[in-house]
Design a protein around this motif. Structure first.
Motif, PDB file in Angstrom:
ATOM      1  N   GLN A   2      58.662  91.305  49.305  1.00  0.00           N
ATOM      2  CA  GLN A   2      59.156  92.643  49.632  1.00  0.00           C
ATOM      3  C   GLN A   2      60.686  92.718  49.544  1.00  0.00           C
ATOM      4  O   GLN A   2      61.226  93.705  49.033  1.00  0.00           O
ATOM      5  N   LEU A   3      61.369  91.698  50.055  1.00  0.00           N
ATOM      6  CA  LEU A   3      62.839  91.692  49.998  1.00  0.00           C
ATOM      7  C   LEU A   3      63.342  91.653  48.553  1.00  0.00           C
ATOM      8  O   LEU A   3      64.302  92.339  48.213  1.00  0.00           O
ATOM      9  N   ILE A   4      62.697  90.863  47.730  1.00  0.00           N
ATOM     10  CA  ILE A   4      63.099  90.759  46.324  1.00  0.00           C
ATOM     11  C   ILE A   4      62.892  92.100  45.625  1.00  0.00           C
ATOM     12  O   ILE A   4      63.764  92.585  44.905  1.00  0.00           O
ATOM     13  N   ASP A  49      58.570  86.363  41.370  1.00  0.00           N
ATOM     14  CA  ASP A  49      58.775  87.734  41.839  1.00  0.00           C
ATOM     15  C   ASP A  49      60.069  88.311  41.279  1.00  0.00           C
ATOM     16  O   ASP A  49      60.107  89.464  40.841  1.00  0.00           O
ATOM     17  N   ALA A  50      61.122  87.521  41.319  1.00  0.00           N
ATOM     18  CA  ALA A  50      62.418  87.986  40.817  1.00  0.00           C
ATOM     19  C   ALA A  50      62.332  88.270  39.321  1.00  0.00           C
ATOM     20  O   ALA A  50      62.806  89.315  38.853  1.00  0.00           O
ATOM     21  N   GLY A  69      62.840  91.799  37.039  1.00  0.00           N
ATOM     22  CA  GLY A  69      63.996  91.847  36.150  1.00  0.00           C
ATOM     23  C   GLY A  69      65.268  91.311  36.780  1.00  0.00           C
ATOM     24  O   GLY A  69      66.365  91.708  36.396  1.00  0.00           O
ATOM     25  N   LYS A  70      65.117  90.391  37.732  1.00  0.00           N
ATOM     26  CA  LYS A  70      66.270  89.832  38.441  1.00  0.00           C
ATOM     27  C   LYS A  70      66.300  88.322  38.257  1.00  0.00           C
ATOM     28  O   LYS A  70      65.271  87.699  38.007  1.00  0.00           O
ATOM     29  N   SER A  71      67.479  87.751  38.396  1.00  0.00           N
ATOM     30  CA  SER A  71      67.578  86.295  38.392  1.00  0.00           C
ATOM     31  C   SER A  71      67.592  85.809  39.838  1.00  0.00           C
ATOM     32  O   SER A  71      67.954  86.553  40.745  1.00  0.00           O
TER      33      SER A  71
END
Length: 102
Positions: free
Chosen positions: A34-36, A68-69, A73-75
Protein backbone atom coordinates in the motif's frame (compact mmCIF):
# COMPACT_ATOMS: atom_id res chain seq x y z
CA UNK A 1 12.37 -5.05 21.18
CA UNK A 2 10.89 -2.35 19.00
CA UNK A 3 7.61 -2.41 17.15
CA UNK A 4 7.63 -4.33 13.88
CA UNK A 5 6.45 -1.93 11.20
CA UNK A 6 6.94 -0.38 7.81
CA UNK A 7 6.39 3.37 7.68
CA UNK A 8 6.65 6.18 5.18
CA UNK A 9 9.67 8.41 5.75
CA UNK A 10 10.64 11.58 3.96
CA UNK A 11 11.05 11.84 0.19
CA UNK A 12 10.26 8.31 -0.95
CA UNK A 13 11.86 6.60 2.02
CA UNK A 14 10.27 3.51 3.58
CA UNK A 15 11.39 2.53 7.08
CA UNK A 16 11.28 -1.15 7.98
CA UNK A 17 11.78 -2.11 11.64
CA UNK A 18 11.47 -4.89 14.19
CA UNK A 19 11.52 -8.67 13.81
CA UNK A 20 10.67 -10.05 10.37
CA UNK A 21 9.25 -13.56 10.61
CA UNK A 22 6.21 -15.64 9.72
CA UNK A 23 4.11 -13.78 12.32
CA UNK A 24 4.87 -10.25 11.13
CA UNK A 25 5.38 -10.98 7.42
CA UNK A 26 1.79 -10.98 6.10
CA UNK A 27 0.84 -7.64 7.67
CA UNK A 28 4.13 -6.00 6.60
CA UNK A 29 3.63 -7.34 3.08
CA UNK A 30 0.25 -5.65 2.73
CA UNK A 31 1.30 -2.41 4.44
CA UNK A 32 4.39 -2.14 2.24
CA UNK A 33 2.39 -2.78 -0.93
CA UNK A 34 0.00 0.00 0.00
CA UNK A 35 2.80 2.45 0.85
CA UNK A 36 4.59 1.75 -2.43
CA UNK A 37 1.41 2.20 -4.45
CA UNK A 38 0.51 5.44 -2.65
CA UNK A 39 3.95 7.03 -2.90
CA UNK A 40 4.34 9.86 -5.40
CA UNK A 41 8.12 9.34 -5.54
CA UNK A 42 9.51 7.60 -8.62
CA UNK A 43 12.55 6.32 -6.68
CA UNK A 44 11.99 4.63 -3.34
CA UNK A 45 14.56 3.79 -0.67
CA UNK A 46 13.83 0.96 1.76
CA UNK A 47 15.81 1.54 4.96
CA UNK A 48 16.27 -1.69 6.92
CA UNK A 49 18.65 -0.34 9.58
CA UNK A 50 16.06 -0.79 12.35
CA UNK A 51 15.40 -4.46 11.53
CA UNK A 52 16.40 -6.37 14.67
CA UNK A 53 16.15 -9.93 13.41
CA UNK A 54 15.00 -11.61 10.23
CA UNK A 55 14.29 -15.05 8.92
CA UNK A 56 13.99 -15.76 5.21
CA UNK A 57 10.61 -14.00 5.46
CA UNK A 58 12.47 -10.67 5.53
CA UNK A 59 14.21 -11.41 2.26
CA UNK A 60 10.91 -12.52 0.75
CA UNK A 61 9.40 -9.17 1.79
CA UNK A 62 12.21 -7.25 0.10
CA UNK A 63 11.69 -9.15 -3.15
CA UNK A 64 7.93 -8.60 -2.99
CA UNK A 65 8.45 -4.87 -2.39
CA UNK A 66 10.81 -4.74 -5.38
CA UNK A 67 8.14 -6.37 -7.55
CA UNK A 68 5.50 -3.95 -6.25
CA UNK A 69 7.70 -0.97 -7.05
CA UNK A 70 8.50 -2.24 -10.54
CA UNK A 71 4.78 -2.85 -11.22
CA UNK A 72 4.09 0.74 -10.14
CA UNK A 73 6.83 2.09 -12.45
CA UNK A 74 9.14 2.98 -9.56
CA UNK A 75 12.64 1.97 -8.59
CA UNK A 76 13.44 0.61 -5.14
CA UNK A 77 16.86 0.49 -3.49
CA UNK A 78 17.64 -1.19 -0.18
CA UNK A 79 19.83 0.41 2.50
CA UNK A 80 21.03 -0.73 5.92
CA UNK A 81 20.45 -4.44 5.45
CA UNK A 82 21.34 -6.26 8.70
CA UNK A 83 24.05 -8.93 8.67
CA UNK A 84 21.62 -11.84 9.04
CA UNK A 85 19.65 -10.70 5.99
CA UNK A 86 22.86 -10.15 4.02
CA UNK A 87 23.91 -13.71 4.84
CA UNK A 88 20.60 -15.14 3.66
CA UNK A 89 20.84 -13.07 0.46
CA UNK A 90 24.35 -14.36 -0.28
CA UNK A 91 23.47 -18.00 0.38
CA UNK A 92 20.40 -17.75 -1.84
CA UNK A 93 22.28 -15.92 -4.62
CA UNK A 94 20.26 -12.71 -4.29
CA UNK A 95 23.08 -10.38 -3.18
CA UNK A 96 23.51 -8.98 -6.70
CA UNK A 97 19.79 -8.26 -7.05
CA UNK A 98 19.92 -6.38 -3.75
CA UNK A 99 23.14 -4.61 -4.79
CA UNK A 100 25.19 -6.11 -1.94
CA UNK A 101 28.93 -6.75 -2.09
CA UNK A 102 29.86 -10.38 -2.84
Amino acid sequence: MSETAIRQGAGGELLLSGVLDYRSGPALREQGRQLIAASTASALLLDCAAVEKSSSVGLSLLLAFMRDARAAGKSLKVRGLPQDMQGIARVSGLHELLDLPA
